[in-house]
Design a protein around this motif. Structure first.
Motif, short mmCIF file in Angstrom:
data_model
loop_
_atom_site.label_atom_id
_atom_site.label_comp_id
_atom_site.label_asym_id
_atom_site.label_seq_id
_atom_site.Cartn_x
_atom_site.Cartn_y
_atom_site.Cartn_z
N LYS A 64 0.85 -1.21 0.00
CA LYS A 64 0.00 0.00 0.00
C LYS A 64 0.88 1.25 0.00
CE LYS A 64 -4.08 -1.88 2.24
NZ LYS A 64 -4.77 -2.05 3.50
N LEU B 72 2.55 1.70 -3.41
CA LEU B 72 1.61 2.19 -4.43
C LEU B 72 1.29 3.66 -4.20
CD1 LEU B 72 -0.83 -0.86 -4.66
CD2 LEU B 72 0.97 -0.24 -6.25
N GLN B 73 1.18 4.02 -2.94
CA GLN B 73 0.88 5.40 -2.59
C GLN B 73 2.01 6.34 -3.02
OE1 GLN B 73 -0.07 5.50 1.53
NE2 GLN B 73 -1.02 7.50 1.44
N ASN B 74 3.24 5.90 -2.82
CA ASN B 74 4.39 6.78 -3.06
C ASN B 74 4.95 6.73 -4.48
OD1 ASN B 74 4.34 7.57 -0.40
ND2 ASN B 74 5.68 5.92 0.26
N ASN B 75 4.82 5.58 -5.14
CA ASN B 75 5.52 5.42 -6.41
C ASN B 75 4.66 5.33 -7.65
OD1 ASN B 75 8.41 4.95 -5.46
ND2 ASN B 75 7.24 3.51 -4.24
N GLU B 76 3.42 5.03 -7.50
CA GLU B 76 2.65 4.68 -8.68
C GLU B 76 1.56 5.68 -9.03
OE1 GLU B 76 3.57 2.30 -10.58
OE2 GLU B 76 5.06 1.42 -9.24
N ASP B 77 1.26 5.70 -10.30
CA ASP B 77 0.25 6.61 -10.83
C ASP B 77 -0.50 5.83 -11.90
OD1 ASP B 77 -1.14 8.87 -11.33
OD2 ASP B 77 0.36 9.72 -12.70
N PHE B 78 -1.64 5.28 -11.54
CA PHE B 78 -2.36 4.42 -12.49
C PHE B 78 -3.88 4.58 -12.33
CE2 PHE B 78 -1.30 2.04 -8.68
CZ PHE B 78 -2.52 1.60 -8.26
#
Lengths: 185, 124
Positions: A174, A177-183
């Protein structure tokens, strides 16, 4: 502990004349499950195929010593997990990689046919960044939907340790995904 | 940055392209062939077991024979012909038995030889 299908397999394996038929049934039932379990751990299709071969050869060679203390499925998962981990260690030495997560993520980045902007790809990157034990536990619980009791038999760990591992893994994913991803979902 | 997604919402689908059914069929065929080969190997196991046993027994016998020969050679050779100590002793005995004149002659001859070589022109 065996299912009806597994009873049928053991009956076939017990007779020399139907032994090969029994093994064919094992392949029929478990090859796809095992393929995906290994693929999630080793990433590349070619490596998955190698590990899968080693796994089923081991299954065939040691099936007579299987004590039926777990289901056949759990036992095969255990062999596959051990083979996949062994394979990763071997590759890590061959490529002189100190960081296994980086090595796996590099492999993932070069895989063909992946939509790298998808949520699934983001999730895989997050899983590959986990330590080995947490990665195995998370995959078995989340994707293979196995119970903690089954995972305990596969990884030879206590259920309380596994629950802790899964909890930490979920938290890290979690956070990743919060810090690294953009989807888009 | 999009909002935080719960993992469960992503689902269980893998991002990799799935291998074709043909891959699994071929895999099963290949494994079946390997298993059949292993089975036939197992059936011929009694004969396969005897041959290595005979080979091991034969090499053990040959090994014992060679060790016997080597032992004899070692005891005879080491003290009498090859031992460094016995060579040292022989040299000492030889020099102890020389008279003063003989010793002086040898020393003189050896220094003459050194001079002889030292006085040779380099390019000749």
């Amino acid at each position: 502990m065996s299912t009806n299908k597994e009873k049928e397999i053991f009956e076939l394996l017990d007779r020399e004349s139907t032994r090969q038929e029994g093994f064919a049934l094992i392949m029929e039932l478990y090859s796809k499950l095992i393929y995906w379990h290994i693929r999630r751990l080793v990433v590349r299709h070619e490596d998955t195929e190698d590990v899968m071969q080693e796994t089923f050869i081991n299954v065939y060679r040691s099936i007579d010593s299987f004590k039926k203390e777990s289901t056949l499925k759990t036992w095969i998962y255990r062999i596959a997990t051990n083979e996949a981990i062994r394979h990763c260690k071997k590759r890590r030495i061959e490529t002189s990689s100190f960081d296994e997560s980086s090595r796996l993520n590099s492999l993932f980045a070069t895989e063909q046919g992946i939509d790298y902007n998808s949520a699934q790809a983001a999730l895989q990157r997050a899983i590959l960044a986990l330590p080995e034990k947490q990665r195995v536990v998370f995959n078995l619980r989340y994707f293979d939907e196995l119970s903690y009791e089954q995972i305990a038999l596969i990884t030879q760990s206590s259920t309380s340790t596994l629950k802790t591992n899964y909890h930490y893994a979920s938290g890290r994913i979690k956070e990743y995904l919060q810090n690294n991803e953009d989807f888009e979902l | 940055m999009k909002s935080v997604r719960e993992i469960e919402k992503i689902g269980r689908e893998m991002p990799y392209s799935a291998p074709s059914q043909e891959f699994f069929d071929n895999f099963k065929t290949e494994m079946a062939a390997r298993v059949a080969a292993q089975e036939s190997q197992n059936r011929s196991m009694p004969l396969r077991g005897i041959i290595p046993m005979i080979a091991v027994a034969a090499s053990l016998l040959i090994g014992l024979f060679i060790v016997d020969i080597v032992d004899h050679r070692a005891t005879k050779g080491a003290g009498q012909y090859l031992g460094a100590e016995s060579i040292d002793q022989s040299i000492d005995t030889y020099f102890n038995n020389l008279s003063d004149d003989e010793l002086a002659y040898l020393v003189d001859r050896s220094s003459t030889q050194d001079d002889f070589y030292l006085t040779l022109p380099i390019n000749e």
